[in-house]
Write a protein that holds these residues in place. Structure first.
Motif, PDB file in Angstrom:
ATOM      1  N   GLU A  84       0.828  -1.209   0.000  1.00 59.39           N
ATOM      2  CA  GLU A  84       0.000   0.000   0.000  1.00 59.39           C
ATOM      3  C   GLU A  84       0.859   1.255   0.000  1.00 59.39           C
ATOM      4  OE1 GLU A  84      -2.953  -0.082   3.089  1.00 59.39           O
ATOM      5  OE2 GLU A  84      -3.758  -1.991   2.376  1.00 59.39           O
ATOM      6  N   ARG A  85       1.921   1.272   0.784  1.00 58.47           N
ATOM      7  CA  ARG A  85       2.820   2.432   0.806  1.00 58.47           C
ATOM      8  C   ARG A  85       3.489   2.641  -0.542  1.00 58.47           C
ATOM      9  NH1 ARG A  85       5.512   1.357   6.570  1.00 58.47           N
ATOM     10  NH2 ARG A  85       3.951   2.412   7.832  1.00 58.47           N
ATOM     11  N   ALA A  86       3.779   1.554  -1.238  1.00 62.34           N
ATOM     12  CA  ALA A  86       4.432   1.658  -2.544  1.00 62.34           C
ATOM     13  C   ALA A  86       3.529   2.328  -3.573  1.00 62.34           C
ATOM     14  CB  ALA A  86       4.841   0.270  -3.030  1.00 62.34           C
ATOM     15  N   GLN A  87       2.239   2.378  -3.324  1.00 71.48           N
ATOM     16  CA  GLN A  87       1.290   2.998  -4.250  1.00 71.48           C
ATOM     17  C   GLN A  87       1.107   4.493  -3.991  1.00 71.48           C
ATOM     18  OE1 GLN A  87       0.044   1.129  -6.794  1.00 71.48           O
ATOM     19  NE2 GLN A  87       1.424  -0.392  -5.938  1.00 71.48           N
ATOM     20  N   ILE A  88       1.653   5.014  -2.897  1.00 67.53           N
ATOM     21  CA  ILE A  88       1.448   6.417  -2.522  1.00 67.53           C
ATOM     22  C   ILE A  88       2.486   7.292  -3.220  1.00 67.53           C
ATOM     23  CG2 ILE A  88       1.457   8.086  -0.621  1.00 67.53           C
ATOM     24  CD1 ILE A  88       0.546   5.779   1.201  1.00 67.53           C
ATOM     25  N   ALA A  89       1.995   8.287  -3.951  1.00 66.14           N
ATOM     26  CA  ALA A  89       2.875   9.224  -4.651  1.00 66.14           C
ATOM     27  C   ALA A  89       3.217  10.403  -3.738  1.00 66.14           C
ATOM     28  CB  ALA A  89       2.183   9.738  -5.911  1.00 66.14           C
ATOM     29  N   LEU A  90       4.339  11.035  -4.018  1.00 69.07           N
ATOM     30  CA  LEU A  90       4.744  12.229  -3.276  1.00 69.07           C
ATOM     31  C   LEU A  90       3.653  13.287  -3.362  1.00 69.07           C
ATOM     32  CD1 LEU A  90       6.778  13.921  -1.691  1.00 69.07           C
ATOM     33  CD2 LEU A  90       7.856  14.507  -3.883  1.00 69.07           C
ATOM     34  N   TYR A  91       3.041  13.409  -4.514  1.00 66.52           N
ATOM     35  CA  TYR A  91       1.939  14.355  -4.718  1.00 66.52           C
ATOM     36  C   TYR A  91       0.849  14.148  -3.665  1.00 66.52           C
ATOM     37  CZ  TYR A  91      -2.276  16.055  -7.191  1.00 66.52           C
ATOM     38  OH  TYR A  91      -3.438  16.663  -7.528  1.00 66.52           O
ATOM     39  N   SER A  92       0.464  12.907  -3.400  1.00 64.24           N
ATOM     40  CA  SER A  92      -0.577  12.608  -2.413  1.00 64.24           C
ATOM     41  C   SER A  92      -0.119  12.951  -0.996  1.00 64.24           C
ATOM     42  CB  SER A  92      -0.965  11.134  -2.487  1.00 64.24           C
ATOM     43  OG  SER A  92      -1.525  10.843  -3.740  1.00 64.24           O
ATOM     44  N   ARG A  93       1.144  12.711  -0.707  1.00 61.70           N
ATOM     45  CA  ARG A  93       1.675  13.058   0.613  1.00 61.70           C
ATOM     46  C   ARG A  93       1.681  14.572   0.808  1.00 61.70           C
ATOM     47  NH1 ARG A  93       6.274  10.057   2.938  1.00 61.70           N
ATOM     48  NH2 ARG A  93       5.684  11.366   4.683  1.00 61.70           N
ATOM     49  N   LEU A  94       2.101  15.305  -0.218  1.00 59.80           N
ATOM     50  CA  LEU A  94       2.120  16.767  -0.126  1.00 59.80           C
ATOM     51  C   LEU A  94       0.707  17.318  -0.002  1.00 59.80           C
ATOM     52  CD1 LEU A  94       4.865  17.500  -2.778  1.00 59.80           C
ATOM     53  CD2 LEU A  94       5.017  18.014  -0.333  1.00 59.80           C
ATOM     54  N   LEU A  95      -0.228  16.741  -0.736  1.00 62.76           N
ATOM     55  CA  LEU A  95      -1.617  17.195  -0.680  1.00 62.76           C
ATOM     56  C   LEU A  95      -2.177  17.050   0.739  1.00 62.76           C
ATOM     57  CD1 LEU A  95      -3.680  18.340  -2.630  1.00 62.76           C
ATOM     58  CD2 LEU A  95      -4.450  16.013  -3.099  1.00 62.76           C
ATOM     59  N   ALA A  96      -1.797  16.005   1.435  1.00 64.52           N
ATOM     60  CA  ALA A  96      -2.251  15.805   2.812  1.00 64.52           C
ATOM     61  C   ALA A  96      -1.610  16.794   3.780  1.00 64.52           C
ATOM     62  CB  ALA A  96      -1.949  14.382   3.269  1.00 64.52           C
ATOM     63  N   ASN A  97      -0.563  17.495   3.343  1.00 62.75           N
ATOM     64  CA  ASN A  97       0.140  18.450   4.203  1.00 62.75           C
ATOM     65  C   ASN A  97      -0.210  19.899   3.910  1.00 62.75           C
ATOM     66  OD1 ASN A  97       2.609  17.334   6.046  1.00 62.75           O
ATOM     67  ND2 ASN A  97       2.020  15.879   4.450  1.00 62.75           N
ATOM     68  N   VAL A  98      -1.133  20.145   2.977  1.00 61.94           N
ATOM     69  CA  VAL A  98      -1.527  21.523   2.652  1.00 61.94           C
ATOM     70  C   VAL A  98      -2.109  22.181   3.905  1.00 61.94           C
ATOM     71  CG1 VAL A  98      -3.163  22.935   1.339  1.00 61.94           C
ATOM     72  CG2 VAL A  98      -1.873  21.128   0.191  1.00 61.94           C
ATOM     73  N   GLY A  99      -1.517  23.330   4.266  1.00 64.72           N
ATOM     74  CA  GLY A  99      -1.986  24.099   5.412  1.00 64.72           C
ATOM     75  C   GLY A  99      -1.668  23.502   6.771  1.00 64.72           C
ATOM     76  N   ARG A 100      -0.850  22.464   6.832  1.00 70.25           N
ATOM     77  CA  ARG A 100      -0.571  21.785   8.099  1.00 70.25           C
ATOM     78  C   ARG A 100       0.763  22.179   8.734  1.00 70.25           C
ATOM     79  NH1 ARG A 100      -1.330  15.583   7.700  1.00 70.25           N
ATOM     80  NH2 ARG A 100      -1.120  15.803   9.944  1.00 70.25           N
ATOM     81  N   GLY A 101       1.339  23.280   8.306  1.00 71.20           N
ATOM     82  CA  GLY A 101       2.587  23.722   8.924  1.00 71.20           C
ATOM     83  C   GLY A 101       3.733  23.720   7.931  1.00 71.20           C
ATOM     84  N   ALA A 113      -1.620  10.620   3.500  1.00 70.40           N
ATOM     85  CA  ALA A 113      -1.757  10.875   2.066  1.00 70.40           C
ATOM     86  C   ALA A 113      -3.210  11.215   1.791  1.00 70.40           C
ATOM     87  CB  ALA A 113      -1.332   9.647   1.267  1.00 70.40           C
ATOM     88  N   GLN A 114      -3.418  11.925   0.693  1.00 67.69           N
ATOM     89  CA  GLN A 114      -4.770  12.313   0.306  1.00 67.69           C
ATOM     90  C   GLN A 114      -4.888  12.194  -1.208  1.00 67.69           C
ATOM     91  OE1 GLN A 114      -6.063  16.069   1.920  1.00 67.69           O
ATOM     92  NE2 GLN A 114      -7.380  16.467   0.162  1.00 67.69           N
ATOM     93  N   GLU A 115      -5.970  11.639  -1.670  1.00 61.42           N
ATOM     94  CA  GLU A 115      -6.206  11.542  -3.101  1.00 61.42           C
ATOM     95  C   GLU A 115      -6.669  12.886  -3.641  1.00 61.42           C
ATOM     96  OE1 GLU A 115      -5.724   9.322  -5.635  1.00 61.42           O
ATOM     97  OE2 GLU A 115      -4.516   8.388  -4.071  1.00 61.42           O
ATOM     98  N   ALA A 116      -6.212  13.210  -4.822  1.00 60.35           N
ATOM     99  CA  ALA A 116      -6.583  14.471  -5.451  1.00 60.35           C
ATOM    100  C   ALA A 116      -7.875  14.315  -6.238  1.00 60.35           C
ATOM    101  CB  ALA A 116      -5.478  14.915  -6.393  1.00 60.35           C
ATOM    102  N   SER A 117      -8.535  15.429  -6.439  1.00 57.22           N
ATOM    103  CA  SER A 117      -9.708  15.429  -7.299  1.00 57.22           C
ATOM    104  C   SER A 117      -9.252  15.232  -8.742  1.00 57.22           C
ATOM    105  CB  SER A 117     -10.464  16.747  -7.166  1.00 57.22           C
ATOM    106  OG  SER A 117      -9.687  17.800  -7.716  1.00 57.22           O
ATOM    107  N   LEU A 118     -10.169  14.886  -9.600  1.00 60.64           N
ATOM    108  CA  LEU A 118      -9.858  14.715 -11.011  1.00 60.64           C
ATOM    109  C   LEU A 118      -9.314  16.013 -11.600  1.00 60.64           C
ATOM    110  CD1 LEU A 118      -9.916  12.839 -13.428  1.00 60.64           C
ATOM    111  CD2 LEU A 118     -12.253  13.585 -13.863  1.00 60.64           C
ATOM    112  N   VAL A 119      -9.894  17.136 -11.222  1.00 61.44           N
ATOM    113  CA  VAL A 119      -9.426  18.437 -11.712  1.00 61.44           C
ATOM    114  C   VAL A 119      -8.002  18.694 -11.231  1.00 61.44           C
ATOM    115  CG1 VAL A 119      -9.802  20.932 -11.613  1.00 61.44           C
ATOM    116  CG2 VAL A 119     -11.749  19.388 -11.874  1.00 61.44           C
ATOM    117  N   GLY A 120      -7.728  18.413  -9.964  1.00 65.90           N
ATOM    118  CA  GLY A 120      -6.396  18.644  -9.414  1.00 65.90           C
ATOM    119  C   GLY A 120      -5.325  17.824 -10.108  1.00 65.90           C
ATOM    120  N   ARG A 121      -5.670  16.584 -10.453  1.00 65.42           N
ATOM    121  CA  ARG A 121      -4.693  15.719 -11.128  1.00 65.42           C
ATOM    122  C   ARG A 121      -4.395  16.190 -12.542  1.00 65.42           C
ATOM    123  NH1 ARG A 121      -7.624  11.277  -8.548  1.00 65.42           N
ATOM    124  NH2 ARG A 121      -8.856  11.134 -10.434  1.00 65.42           N
TER     125      ARG A 121
END
Length: 185
Positions: A33-50, A104-112
């Motif tokens: 499962e971790r191997a499927q997580i992209a850096l993009y998804s990790r960064l998206l989960a950190n928006v506004g978190r410091g 991690a957070q999945e992006a919307s279709l528009v965001g991707r």
């Protein structure tokens, strides 16, 4: 009595072996499962978190930008730095990140579907004066005139002057792959 003890020992051994197999399966599934997580998804989960710290290439040594992520695209990151300025960073230029929280957070279709070229075209449309830093650390100031599929045109001029033909010192073409960061003035 001996038979009962034998069966208890066999049962306990079976339970222990099953627990080891279950733990190994859980660990293997977690790694997959971790191997499927992209850096993009990790960064998206950190928006506004410091604040996080990005290490970027530069000369004579690496550059570091510290700031809070405010938006993320599939190949770019927008953050507000410690001087409260917006900085757009292509993910291809990032060498390492410190301070990224787990998750991690999945992006919307528009965001991707909003790649770096779209973000650069937005800056160009706004006619904003920018400090463009290439991957070698060279800082260029001016206005992005045009954005192509894999390059941009920058009209260099003084930061306190508007983009007018008489103020343009030179126009240069930069491959997007050579872009380290862009800071709006």
């Amino acid at each position: 009595m001996r038979w009962e003890r034998l069966f208890e020992e066999l049962d306990a051994g079976f339970d222990a072996e099953a627990a080891v197999e279950r733990d190994a399966e859980v660990a293997d599934r977690t790694r997959r499962e971790r191997a499927q997580i992209a850096l993009y998804s990790r960064l998206l989960a950190n928006v506004g978190r410091g604040a996080i710290s990005l290490r970027l290439p530069g000369a004579p040594g690496p550059r570091v930008i510290v700031g809070t992520p405010t938006d993320v695209g599939p190949d770019w990151l927008l953050l507000v730095d410690t001087a409260n300025q917006s900085v757009l960073v292509p993910l291809a230029a990032v060498r390492s990140i410190t301070g990224l929280r787990p998750g991690a957070q999945e992006a919307s279709l528009v965001g991707r579907r909003f790649p770096l070229g779209g973000a650069l075209r937005g800056i160009s449309r706004d006619r904003a004066v920018v400090d463009l830093v290439d991957v070698d650390g060279l800082v260029l100031t001016g206005t992005i005139d045009a954005v192509g599929a894999d390059h941009l045109d920058l009209a260099e001029h003084a930061p306190d002057e508007p983009r007018r033909a008489r103020h343009v010192v030179r126009t240069l073409v930069m491959p997007i792959a050579a872009l380290g960061s862009i800071r709006r003035r």
